[in-house]
Scaffold this motif. Structure first.
Motif, PDB file in Angstrom:
ATOM      1  N   TYR A 200       0.833  -1.206   0.000  1.00  0.00           N
ATOM      2  CA  TYR A 200       0.000   0.000   0.000  1.00  0.00           C
ATOM      3  C   TYR A 200       0.867   1.255   0.000  1.00  0.00           C
ATOM      4  CZ  TYR A 200      -4.220  -2.730   1.260  1.00  0.00           C
ATOM      5  OH  TYR A 200      -5.270  -3.600   1.290  1.00  0.00           O
ATOM      6  N   GLY A 203       2.768   1.543  -3.453  1.00  0.00           N
ATOM      7  CA  GLY A 203       1.872   1.701  -4.606  1.00  0.00           C
ATOM      8  C   GLY A 203       0.883   2.839  -4.481  1.00  0.00           C
ATOM      9  N   GLY A 204       0.579   3.228  -3.232  1.00  0.00           N
ATOM     10  CA  GLY A 204      -0.405   4.279  -3.036  1.00  0.00           C
ATOM     11  C   GLY A 204      -1.816   3.738  -3.055  1.00  0.00           C
ATOM     12  N   LEU A 205      -2.742   4.555  -2.578  1.00  0.00           N
ATOM     13  CA  LEU A 205      -4.129   4.090  -2.446  1.00  0.00           C
ATOM     14  C   LEU A 205      -5.045   4.583  -3.549  1.00  0.00           C
ATOM     15  CD1 LEU A 205      -4.567   4.452   1.413  1.00  0.00           C
ATOM     16  CD2 LEU A 205      -4.195   2.358   0.103  1.00  0.00           C
ATOM     17  N   THR A 206      -4.598   5.582  -4.279  1.00  0.00           N
ATOM     18  CA  THR A 206      -5.472   6.046  -5.367  1.00  0.00           C
ATOM     19  C   THR A 206      -5.185   5.220  -6.613  1.00  0.00           C
ATOM     20  OG1 THR A 206      -3.862   7.752  -5.956  1.00  0.00           O
ATOM     21  CG2 THR A 206      -5.625   8.392  -4.458  1.00  0.00           C
ATOM     22  N   PRO A 207      -6.196   5.046  -7.457  1.00  0.00           N
ATOM     23  CA  PRO A 207      -5.998   4.198  -8.636  1.00  0.00           C
ATOM     24  C   PRO A 207      -4.875   4.734  -9.522  1.00  0.00           C
ATOM     25  CG  PRO A 207      -8.320   4.745  -8.316  1.00  0.00           C
ATOM     26  CD  PRO A 207      -7.545   5.631  -7.395  1.00  0.00           C
TER      27      PRO A 207
ATOM     28  N   HIS B 160     -12.267   6.864  -6.217  1.00  0.00           N
ATOM     29  CA  HIS B 160     -11.123   7.664  -5.765  1.00  0.00           C
ATOM     30  C   HIS B 160     -10.107   6.855  -4.960  1.00  0.00           C
ATOM     31  CE1 HIS B 160     -14.096  11.273  -5.913  1.00  0.00           C
ATOM     32  NE2 HIS B 160     -13.626  10.967  -7.109  1.00  0.00           N
ATOM     33  N   ARG B 162      -8.299   2.821  -4.701  1.00  0.00           N
ATOM     34  CA  ARG B 162      -8.163   1.531  -5.382  1.00  0.00           C
ATOM     35  C   ARG B 162      -9.185   0.529  -4.868  1.00  0.00           C
ATOM     36  NH1 ARG B 162      -2.229   0.042  -4.156  1.00  0.00           N
ATOM     37  NH2 ARG B 162      -3.282  -1.963  -3.965  1.00  0.00           N
ATOM     38  N   THR B 201       0.455   8.630   1.402  1.00  0.00           N
ATOM     39  CA  THR B 201      -0.378   7.423   1.470  1.00  0.00           C
ATOM     40  C   THR B 201      -1.251   7.291   0.220  1.00  0.00           C
ATOM     41  OG1 THR B 201      -0.420   7.487   3.880  1.00  0.00           O
ATOM     42  CG2 THR B 201      -2.168   6.255   2.801  1.00  0.00           C
ATOM     43  N   LEU B 202      -1.874   8.368  -0.173  1.00  0.00           N
ATOM     44  CA  LEU B 202      -2.760   8.284  -1.339  1.00  0.00           C
ATOM     45  C   LEU B 202      -1.953   8.120  -2.626  1.00  0.00           C
ATOM     46  CD1 LEU B 202      -5.545  10.889  -0.469  1.00  0.00           C
ATOM     47  CD2 LEU B 202      -5.597   8.404  -0.189  1.00  0.00           C
ATOM     48  N   GLY B 203      -0.880   8.893  -2.764  1.00  0.00           N
ATOM     49  CA  GLY B 203      -0.130   8.889  -4.020  1.00  0.00           C
ATOM     50  C   GLY B 203       0.862   7.752  -4.156  1.00  0.00           C
ATOM     51  N   GLY B 204       1.299   7.207  -3.023  1.00  0.00           N
ATOM     52  CA  GLY B 204       2.290   6.141  -3.075  1.00  0.00           C
ATOM     53  C   GLY B 204       3.696   6.703  -3.176  1.00  0.00           C
ATOM     54  N   ARG B 208       5.165   7.537 -10.314  1.00  0.00           N
ATOM     55  CA  ARG B 208       4.019   7.246 -11.199  1.00  0.00           C
ATOM     56  C   ARG B 208       4.418   7.597 -12.615  1.00  0.00           C
ATOM     57  NH1 ARG B 208      -1.839   7.050  -8.582  1.00  0.00           N
ATOM     58  NH2 ARG B 208      -1.186   6.118  -6.633  1.00  0.00           N
TER      59      ARG B 208
END
Lengths: 209, 209
Positions: A200, A203-207, B160, B162, B201-204, B208
């Motif tokens: 997590y 990779g992050g939590l947003t798609p 918003h 995964r 946390t959200l972005g990882g 990207r």
């Protein structure tokens, strides 16, 4: 920290030192930090209290050294392939695998009663006693955290970690959830959980597109 | 938890109850959980100890209720725009902004000495006393964590978050680092830190494309 001593007394000193470490850890696990005394440690270790006063300036100093000794022994037993952080975090080039190895090893350590009970007692005291907590953090915790910083910086150089991520904050995303679950016992601390934290966090939590 | 009582005694009861809460929190902050007694709370609140025994089955029960009362009052003072989780975590459609609001509010609460000192004392005791810890977690912590699960599930439905992320684990990536830094006092607990946790946390942490 050991004083200069004649070679023939050195083995006996090592035995006494180890006995004092074990006594200190056992006692702090049983009665808590505050009620652990130098006298109590000496009685349990079968040494005179002057022996302890000669080698350590305080109860806190005995315990810090006992924890370092215990962690070192646990790492030795676990062997070099265990993710033992004493030699640094492995760098195989696969950041995900390396972090999972280390977090799984940390899970095993935290679930080992020999480490768990005294670690809980010392951590709990550090939470209410800011001075002891600061000593605990600077001597025991920060050297461990520095190993994460080193590994994460290497990952940044290899292009495996975002260049704009601060490694000192990034490591807290790995360690914080683990310690939170362990300290508060919210849910079982397992290898699967360690793996999920790594996946997590990286990779992050947003798609991802 | 309050017994049925005649209307004319109800205001007096509320005053006593509040005084008992305040006394319990002050005492636990000063002398720790173990040395806090029903007698000590009664003396400090200016009530007879039978009053406390009539309303609560144990010292732990008094403290749990006192914490719920304190957290409720803190949330009321902070107002509805504060990220107060008593009404759930806001859902403006912007997950990043909503989480930052709530984590910043949590930072403020943890840095407020009125909450910090008794919370540290109770948390420390729960770390060494598994039964008290379990009660603390189920009554005080899990209801808060459930609000994160609700918000994160809504984010999943909105696309918003995964779809394969477990919200119960995801929330620990947000709360764990915050609590770790606060409990161990490794580094200052700031709004900037709360924001970084949410962003990371959200972005990882891996780049990207």
């Amino acid at each position: 920290m050991a004083p200069t001593k004649a070679p023939d007394s050195s083995r006996r000193s090592d035995r006494s030192r180890r006995a004092i470490h074990d006594a200190a850890l056992a006692l702090v696990g049983e009665v808590g930090y505050r009620r652990t005394t130098i006298e109590g440690i000496a009685a349990r270790a079968g040494v005179g209290k002057q022996t302890i006063y000669r080698w350590w300036p305080s109860k806190a100093a005995v315990l810090m050294e006992a924890f370092l000794d215990l962690a070192g022994r646990a790492a030795e037993e676990a062997g070099p392939q265990s993710g033992d952080t004493a030699q640094g975090i492995p760098d195989t080039g696969d950041l995900t695998a390396d972090l999972k190895l280390v977090l799984r090893a940390t899970v095993d350590e935290l679930n080992d009663p020999a480490l768990e009970i005294p670690t809980r007692a010392l951590t709990a005291e550090g939470i209410v006693d800011a001075q002891l907590g600061a000593e605990f953090v600077s001597k025991l915790l920060e050297p461990q955290l520095a190993l994460y910083v080193t590994r994460l910086r290497a990952a940044q150089e290899a292009g495996h970690l975002r260049a704009d991520a601060d490694p000192r904050i990034a490591l807290e995303l790995l360690i914080g959830p683990l310690m939170h679950r362990w300290l508060l016992r919210t849910l079982p601390l397992t290898h699967a959980y360690a793996d999920a934290i790594v996946d997590y966090t990286l990779g992050g939590l947003t798609p991802r597109p």
